[in-house]
Write a protein that holds these residues in place. Sequence first.
Motif, PDB file in Angstrom:
ATOM      1  N   PRO A  15      82.201  79.065  61.865  1.00 47.29           N
ATOM      2  CA  PRO A  15      82.884  79.072  63.163  1.00 47.29           C
ATOM      3  C   PRO A  15      82.031  78.406  64.245  1.00 47.29           C
ATOM      4  N   GLY A  16      82.693  77.786  65.196  1.00 52.05           N
ATOM      5  CA  GLY A  16      82.040  77.093  66.300  1.00 52.05           C
ATOM      6  C   GLY A  16      82.688  75.745  66.511  1.00 52.05           C
ATOM      7  N   TYR A  17      82.081  74.918  67.341  1.00 51.42           N
ATOM      8  CA  TYR A  17      82.588  73.568  67.589  1.00 51.42           C
ATOM      9  C   TYR A  17      82.092  72.634  66.504  1.00 51.42           C
ATOM     10  N   HIS A  18      82.982  71.759  66.038  1.00 52.74           N
ATOM     11  CA  HIS A  18      82.643  70.754  65.031  1.00 52.74           C
ATOM     12  C   HIS A  18      83.203  69.413  65.463  1.00 52.74           C
ATOM     13  N   VAL A  19      82.613  68.347  64.937  1.00 50.13           N
ATOM     14  CA  VAL A  19      83.189  67.020  65.063  1.00 50.13           C
ATOM     15  C   VAL A  19      83.844  66.727  63.720  1.00 50.13           C
ATOM     16  N   MET A  20      85.099  66.302  63.758  1.00 45.17           N
ATOM     17  CA  MET A  20      85.821  65.942  62.539  1.00 45.17           C
ATOM     18  C   MET A  20      86.056  64.437  62.551  1.00 45.17           C
ATOM     19  N   ALA A  80      87.481  63.683  66.266  1.00 45.43           N
ATOM     20  CA  ALA A  80      88.001  64.676  67.212  1.00 45.43           C
ATOM     21  C   ALA A  80      87.089  65.892  67.201  1.00 45.43           C
ATOM     22  N   ASP A  81      87.057  66.567  68.332  1.00 50.42           N
ATOM     23  CA  ASP A  81      86.373  67.853  68.426  1.00 50.42           C
ATOM     24  C   ASP A  81      87.323  68.928  67.917  1.00 50.42           C
ATOM     25  N   ILE A  82      86.790  69.863  67.150  1.00 46.15           N
ATOM     26  CA  ILE A  82      87.579  70.960  66.604  1.00 46.15           C
ATOM     27  C   ILE A  82      86.843  72.263  66.906  1.00 46.15           C
ATOM     28  N   LYS A  83      87.556  73.234  67.404  1.00 48.85           N
ATOM     29  CA  LYS A  83      86.971  74.569  67.579  1.00 48.85           C
ATOM     30  C   LYS A  83      87.442  75.402  66.391  1.00 48.85           C
ATOM     31  N   VAL A  84      86.500  75.773  65.536  1.00 45.43           N
ATOM     32  CA  VAL A  84      86.814  76.545  64.340  1.00 45.43           C
ATOM     33  C   VAL A  84      86.546  78.022  64.638  1.00 45.43           C
TER      34      VAL A  84
END
Length: 177
Positions: A146-151, A170-174
């Motif tokens: 969990p957290g912010y990731h770059v996809m 894109a930025d993804i908040k997991v």
Amino acid sequence: MLASDDPNRHYQQTHKNPDADHALACSNGNVGEEPGADETMAKPVTAAYNGKDQRGRKTGVITTAKVGGELCIRWPAKNHAVPDEINNPVTIAFSKDANPTKDPTQQDFLKNIITNLNFKNCTDKGKDTDIWPCGGCFKIPESVKPGYHVMQWRWMLNGDSGKEHYTSCADIKVLAK
């Protein structure tokens, strides 16, 4: 998420060696064969979703998904979803660590591919195959923290002769499951 806009939401990496560690993985809006939009990481990440972008356009909310949940993306056919074109996969990769402090390199993404999707999974919208919408869905693996990731989603066109690599990021908040 749709990989086309003005400027493009996809970018064509340099032809020289797109898999090299120094190759720009996500567009900065300036380099590459087709620069595309600036997809570099804001600092903090949430600054990219504060209401207006650098061109004064309204921004949306960050994409949010749960571990184990499904995420769907789109990309443009760009005249390559036709029968005589090689059907290379669209690779989906995430930044290895949550809350990265810098943009991942192309090698970082190549080491953390989540899945491959069918490039030609498109909706036939008539004779203009440039604008056919294509896309696919995938589950976020349990291994993604969990957290912010770059996809990054990346595809190769024109087979081995041209090896044109295109990417969108894109930025993804997991969120936790």
